[in-house]
Enzyme design. Structure first.
Site, PDB file in Angstrom:
ATOM      1  N   VAL A   1      25.847 -64.824-136.275  1.00 31.23           N
ATOM      2  CA  VAL A   1      26.746 -63.943-136.958  1.00 31.23           C
ATOM      3  C   VAL A   1      28.072 -64.401-136.162  1.00 31.23           C
ATOM      4  CG1 VAL A   1      27.753 -62.005-137.593  1.00 31.23           C
ATOM      5  CG2 VAL A   1      25.357 -62.400-137.976  1.00 31.23           C
TER       6      VAL A   1
ATOM      7  N   ASP B   1      28.833 -64.628-124.820  1.00 31.47           N
ATOM      8  CA  ASP B   1      27.353 -64.304-124.746  1.00 31.47           C
ATOM      9  C   ASP B   1      26.815 -64.043-123.394  1.00 31.47           C
ATOM     10  OD1 ASP B   1      25.357 -64.683-127.251  1.00 31.47           O
ATOM     11  OD2 ASP B   1      24.360 -64.806-125.181  1.00 31.47           O
TER      12      ASP B   1
ATOM     13  N   ARG C   1      15.636 -56.749-135.212  1.00 30.53           N
ATOM     14  CA  ARG C   1      14.497 -56.014-135.159  1.00 30.53           C
ATOM     15  C   ARG C   1      13.091 -57.247-135.321  1.00 30.53           C
ATOM     16  NH1 ARG C   1      11.528 -51.375-138.134  1.00 30.53           N
ATOM     17  NH2 ARG C   1      12.773 -51.660-139.899  1.00 30.53           N
TER      18      ARG C   1
ATOM     19  N   ARG D   1      12.410 -48.823-135.159  1.00 34.17           N
ATOM     20  CA  ARG D   1      13.998 -48.621-135.531  1.00 34.17           C
ATOM     21  C   ARG D   1      14.466 -48.041-134.239  1.00 34.17           C
ATOM     22  NH1 ARG D   1      15.954 -49.366-140.747  1.00 34.17           N
ATOM     23  NH2 ARG D   1      14.472 -49.651-142.186  1.00 34.17           N
TER      24      ARG D   1
ATOM     25  N   VAL E   1      30.204 -55.180-135.552  1.00 31.48           N
ATOM     26  CA  VAL E   1      29.026 -55.948-136.793  1.00 31.48           C
ATOM     27  C   VAL E   1      27.723 -55.752-136.419  1.00 31.48           C
ATOM     28  CG1 VAL E   1      28.561 -58.150-137.888  1.00 31.48           C
ATOM     29  CG2 VAL E   1      30.872 -57.865-136.962  1.00 31.48           C
ATOM     30  N   THR E   2      27.423 -55.427-135.035  1.00 34.83           N
ATOM     31  CA  THR E   2      26.070 -54.998-134.444  1.00 34.83           C
ATOM     32  C   THR E   2      25.420 -53.781-135.513  1.00 34.83           C
ATOM     33  OG1 THR E   2      26.515 -55.948-132.240  1.00 34.83           O
ATOM     34  CG2 THR E   2      24.531 -54.787-132.679  1.00 34.83           C
ATOM     35  N   ASN E   3      24.241 -54.042-135.628  1.00 32.16           N
ATOM     36  CA  ASN E   3      23.379 -53.049-136.448  1.00 32.16           C
ATOM     37  C   ASN E   3      22.839 -52.391-135.560  1.00 32.16           C
ATOM     38  OD1 ASN E   3      23.926 -52.986-139.283  1.00 32.16           O
ATOM     39  ND2 ASN E   3      22.855 -55.102-139.313  1.00 32.16           N
TER      40      ASN E   3
ATOM     41  N   ASP F   1      28.630 -55.410-148.302  1.00 38.94           N
ATOM     42  CA  ASP F   1      27.926 -54.918-149.384  1.00 38.94           C
ATOM     43  C   ASP F   1      28.902 -55.091-150.563  1.00 38.94           C
ATOM     44  OD1 ASP F   1      25.982 -54.177-147.532  1.00 38.94           O
ATOM     45  OD2 ASP F   1      27.177 -52.224-147.010  1.00 38.94           O
TER      46      ASP F   1
ATOM     47  N   ARG G   1      28.602 -58.374-151.772  1.00 41.81           N
ATOM     48  CA  ARG G   1      27.228 -58.625-152.274  1.00 41.81           C
ATOM     49  C   ARG G   1      27.197 -58.405-153.996  1.00 41.81           C
ATOM     50  NH1 ARG G   1      23.732 -57.389-146.773  1.00 41.81           N
ATOM     51  NH2 ARG G   1      23.492 -59.380-146.049  1.00 41.81           N
TER      52      ARG G   1
ATOM     53  N   HIS H   1      25.592 -48.499-144.119  1.00 39.65           N
ATOM     54  CA  HIS H   1      25.140 -49.790-144.273  1.00 39.65           C
ATOM     55  C   HIS H   1      23.694 -49.645-144.092  1.00 39.65           C
ATOM     56  CE1 HIS H   1      25.095 -54.166-144.373  1.00 39.65           C
ATOM     57  NE2 HIS H   1      24.816 -54.319-143.410  1.00 39.65           N
TER      58      HIS H   1
HETATM   59  N1  APR Z   1      26.056 -59.534-124.108  1.00 39.10           N
HETATM   60  C1  APR Z   1      26.464 -60.460-124.918  1.00 39.10           C
HETATM   61  N2  APR Z   1      25.753 -61.177-125.619  1.00 39.10           N
HETATM   62  C2  APR Z   1      24.673 -60.686-125.984  1.00 39.10           C
HETATM   63  C3  APR Z   1      24.018 -59.420-125.322  1.00 39.10           C
HETATM   64  C4  APR Z   1      25.010 -58.900-124.439  1.00 39.10           C
HETATM   65  N3  APR Z   1      24.507 -57.805-123.485  1.00 39.10           N
HETATM   66  N4  APR Z   1      22.746 -59.296-125.545  1.00 39.10           N
HETATM   67  C5  APR Z   1      22.666 -59.901-126.605  1.00 39.10           C
HETATM   68  N5  APR Z   1      23.701 -60.924-126.679  1.00 39.10           N
HETATM   69  C6  APR Z   1      23.801 -62.130-127.761  1.00 39.10           C
HETATM   70  C7  APR Z   1      22.308 -62.813-127.833  1.00 39.10           C
HETATM   71  O1  APR Z   1      22.066 -63.686-126.713  1.00 39.10           O
HETATM   72  C8  APR Z   1      22.693 -63.567-129.091  1.00 39.10           C
HETATM   73  O2  APR Z   1      23.419 -64.832-128.835  1.00 39.10           O
HETATM   74  O3  APR Z   1      23.890 -61.526-128.885  1.00 39.10           O
HETATM   75  C9  APR Z   1      23.392 -62.586-129.695  1.00 39.10           C
HETATM   76  C10 APR Z   1      22.874 -62.283-131.111  1.00 39.10           C
HETATM   77  O4  APR Z   1      22.765 -63.145-132.011  1.00 39.10           O
HETATM   78  P1  APR Z   1      21.454 -63.282-132.912  1.00 39.10           P
HETATM   79  O5  APR Z   1      20.554 -62.913-132.294  1.00 39.10           O
HETATM   80  O6  APR Z   1      21.529 -64.759-133.598  1.00 39.10           O
HETATM   81  O7  APR Z   1      21.701 -62.377-134.288  1.00 39.10           O
HETATM   82  P2  APR Z   1      22.742 -62.441-135.403  1.00 39.10           P
HETATM   83  O8  APR Z   1      21.910 -62.771-136.577  1.00 39.10           O
HETATM   84  O9  APR Z   1      24.009 -62.915-134.964  1.00 39.10           O
HETATM   85  O10 APR Z   1      23.172 -60.665-135.664  1.00 39.10           O
HETATM   86  C11 APR Z   1      23.928 -60.231-134.576  1.00 39.10           C
HETATM   87  O11 APR Z   1      24.801 -58.873-136.324  1.00 39.10           O
HETATM   88  O12 APR Z   1      24.485 -58.629-138.627  1.00 39.10           O
HETATM   89  C12 APR Z   1      24.079 -57.915-137.259  1.00 39.10           C
HETATM   90  O13 APR Z   1      21.867 -57.009-137.700  1.00 39.10           O
HETATM   91  C13 APR Z   1      22.698 -58.194-137.001  1.00 39.10           C
HETATM   92  O14 APR Z   1      22.722 -56.615-135.290  1.00 39.10           O
HETATM   93  C14 APR Z   1      22.808 -57.947-135.476  1.00 39.10           C
HETATM   94  C15 APR Z   1      23.952 -58.652-135.115  1.00 39.10           C
END
Ligand code: APR
Length: 312
Positions: free
Chosen positions: A12, A32, A81, A87, A117-119, A147, A150, A174
């Site tokens: 994302v 990251d 997850r 959960r 954006v994080t869930n 939503d 969609r 959501h």
């Molecule tokens: N600080 C910075 N980045 C972090 C940390 C942290 N403490 N912990 C995890 N990350 C990074 C991970 O290293 C990873 O690159 O967050 C990123 C998450 O990316 P993905 O695993 O690809 O997940 P993504 O599909 O991008 O979804 C991210 O958005 O839509 C929501 O439900 C989804 O909660 C999820 C979030």
């Protein structure tokens, strides 16, 4: 020159960085916890600049000092997850991540507006507001836009009508209890209730509620990211360009719709200062009851999160 930090360089986050740069909205810092990923993705995106004829700067980093003076912080950091994970485990892990991200970013960008954006989305938006102690107008959750997009897509497919002419309104949390509002969903001003039978509308609403799960069932190892990233980008655009778009976003309800002390999806006007106002529309009894039920369920999750965070 506007600056947007995207925290989390995963699916994302990196896609949001791409859209923000491609739309020429701002310079982007991608950050990251994992070393190399944000640097590599940002450099790759930068090299797409000459091909896409845009010259926005993109930087990848693991150092929060590089996010200094961002206008907007988009939080996508977290984990998805995994099989066998409850959960509550997800809630606890992502809450710890989001709390840390919120405080690190705030140190360097005390004037920023947050797009979360994080869930689980509504709970993470609440946590960001609570831990930054910013005015609620500057902490906004992204979900309603996704939503609604969609729902728009499914209506377009059903009616075979251009998606640009379709406008929808999806309120509430959501999750399974989100509240699509067909009365306020139109094809160029014509309510869909005039164009489709009730049972068909209900099946489109249900597909919208299941929108995220439908994609996970295809991908298997990940969740949606193009539309979530595009939704966050639309919010970023409305804020940076002070467009004052009316969009459903997760915001702090302070008595609106009879709901209090919870982040939940409501129609808001989004401009340069964040939420300019929450728009109170008259809902019918059924819609209002569904919205309250959704808000109650978010409230329960907020309480669970607070207990889990105390236990950390
Ligand atoms: N600080 C910075 N980045 C972090 C940390 C942290 N403490 N912990 C995890 N990350 C990074 C991970 O290293 C990873 O690159 O967050 C990123 C998450 O990316 P993905 O695993 O690809 O997940 P993504 O599909 O991008 O979804 C991210 O958005 O839509 C929501 O439900 C989804 O909660 C999820 C979030």
């Amino acid at each position: 020159m506007s600056k947007v930090t995207v925290v989390g360089a995963g699916f994302v986050g990196a896609t949001a960085a791409q859209y923000i740069a491609d739309k020429d909205l701002a310079d982007v810092v991608l950050i990251d916890i994992v070393e190399g990923i944000p640097q590599g993705k940002a450099l790759d995106l930068l090299q797409a600049g000459p091909l896409n004829e845009r010259s926005r700067n993109l930087v990848g980093t693991n150092n929060y000092a590089d996010t200094k003076d961002s206008d907007i912080i988009v939080i996508t950091a977290g984990i998805a997850r995994k099989p066998g994970m409850s959960r509550d485990d997800l809630l606890k892990t992502n809450a710890a991540i989001v709390k840390q991200v919120a405080s690190e970013t705030l140190k360097y960008s005390p004037e920023a507006i947050y797009v979360v954006v994080t869930n689980p989305l509504d709970v993470m938006a609440y946590l960001t507001w609570q831990s930054t102690k910013l005015p609620a107008s500057r902490v906004i959750g992204m979900a309603g836009v996704l939503d609604s997009a969609r729902f728009q897509t499914f209506i377009s497919l059903e009616l075979n009508v251009a998606v640009e002419d379709i406008r929808t309104m999806v309120l509430g949390g959501h999750g399974d209890l989100m509240v699509p509002i067909p009365r306020f969903s139109t094809v160029n001003g014509i309510p869909i209730t005039e164009l489709l039978p009730a049972h068909k509308i209900e099946s489109l609403c249900q597909r919208t509620r299941d929108g995220g799960a439908e994609i996970v069932s295809h991908l298997k190892t990940g969740s949606a990211y193009y539309a979530p990233a595009a939704s966050a980008t639309q919010m970023v655009e409305s804020i940076l360009k002070d467009k004052n778009r009316l969009l459903p976003c997760a915001v702090l309800a302070e008595g609106h719709y009879g709901i209090k002390d919870v982040y939940v999806g409501l129609p808001v006007i989004l401009g340069r200062k964040g939420v300019r106002e929450i728009v109170d529309i008259k809902l019918n009894d059924q819609e209002l009851a569904a919205l309250k039920k959704s808000a109650d369920s978010i409230k329960e999750n907020i309480q669970t999160m607070q207990q889990l965070l105390v236990a950390v």
